[in-house]
Design an enzyme around this catalytic site. Structure first.
Site, PDB file in Angstrom:
ATOM      1  N   SER A 219       0.837  -1.206   0.000  1.00  0.00           N
ATOM      2  CA  SER A 219       0.000   0.000   0.000  1.00  0.00           C
ATOM      3  C   SER A 219       0.869   1.253   0.000  1.00  0.00           C
ATOM      4  O   SER A 219       1.598   1.500  -0.945  1.00  0.00           O
ATOM      5  CB  SER A 219      -0.968  -0.049   1.185  1.00  0.00           C
ATOM      6  OG  SER A 219      -1.969   0.925   1.072  1.00  0.00           O
TER       7      SER A 219
ATOM      8  N   HIS B 256      -8.463   0.257   0.547  1.00  0.00           N
ATOM      9  CA  HIS B 256      -8.577  -0.806  -0.463  1.00  0.00           C
ATOM     10  C   HIS B 256     -10.020  -1.301  -0.634  1.00  0.00           C
ATOM     11  O   HIS B 256     -10.251  -2.483  -0.893  1.00  0.00           O
ATOM     12  CB  HIS B 256      -7.634  -1.970  -0.127  1.00  0.00           C
ATOM     13  CG  HIS B 256      -6.209  -1.547   0.064  1.00  0.00           C
ATOM     14  ND1 HIS B 256      -5.388  -1.193  -0.974  1.00  0.00           N
ATOM     15  CD2 HIS B 256      -5.473  -1.382   1.204  1.00  0.00           C
ATOM     16  CE1 HIS B 256      -4.217  -0.845  -0.499  1.00  0.00           C
ATOM     17  NE2 HIS B 256      -4.239  -0.939   0.815  1.00  0.00           N
TER      18      HIS B 256
END
Length: 217
Positions: A99, A209
């Site tokens: 990420s 996400h």
């Protein structure tokens, strides 16, 4: 399985890895880390070094602060490593991150300058913080369930238009899920009933996400 020590890679963490005190030892021992935090203060407009060192944790955990903090500490740690181990640094063939850590990896690999990477991360954090503030949401790691079972548990925990879904396949037996806070509150008993060993809430501000972050895009 044997590992090829001649082809090392470097990995950078994502949000949730932040903790008060991060970077303190690096800055105390290595001037390059201090210099990066000084440059970061100029870019960000606040004293990131003090925030990383002293917290408070609530402020450091805010997306708008934790993302720049992880980026700067990650770059600093990697540069110190390379200075101390120049021959090993020459052998590194890949950089990757989870990420937010992807941005640190791109910077380390030379794809973007430190200042420009930090500006990107700052904007990313601001956009994601706005989405997090708009919706009560979060993330948790579930230990001991495979993806199929955990997907079924998430479906069981959702109600109406709520979102709850697997978000990060961290490693076998450790999967992060992400979604509305109300659905997350149902996750621990449902996951335990399905055979999970543990459910660990993550120190993140929102449901990363997932479509809840679409506004940040």
């Amino acid at each position: 399985m044997s590992l090829d020590a001649a082809k090392p890679a470097i990995l950078f963490p994502g949000q949730g890895a932040q903790t008060p005190g991060m970077g303190t030892w690096l800055c105390a021992e290595y001037s390059i880390a201090n210099e990066l935090f000084g440059e970061a203060a100029d870019v960000l407009g606040y004293d990131l070094k003090s925030l990383c060192a002293d917290g408070p944790a609530e402020k450091l955990n805010e997306t708008v602060h934790s993302q720049p903090a992880l980026f700067v500490v990650g770059v600093a740690a990697a540069r110190v490593h390379d200075d101390l181990n120049p021959e090993l640094a020459k052998k590194i063939v890949a950089a990757a991150g989870l990420s937010l850590g992807e941005y640190t990896a791109v910077c380390y690999a030379g794809g973007v300058s430190f200042a420009d990477g930090l500006k990107l991360v700052q904007k990313r954090g601001e956009a994601m913080q706005a989405c997090a503030d708009a919706t009560e949401s979060g993330m948790a790691s579930v230990l001991g369930l495979d993806l199929e079972k955990l997907t079924a548990v998430c479906e069981e925990c959702r109600s109406g238009d709520e979102i709850l879904q697997p978000a990060n396949l961290l490693c076998p037996g450790n999967i992060a899920v992400s979604g509305h806070r109300s659905a997350l509150e149902r996750l621990e008993p449902a996951a335990s009933a399905a055979g999970a060993m543990k459910v660990v809430p993550l120190s993140v501000a929102g449901a990363f996400h997932t479509p809840i972050m679409d506004g940040a895009v």
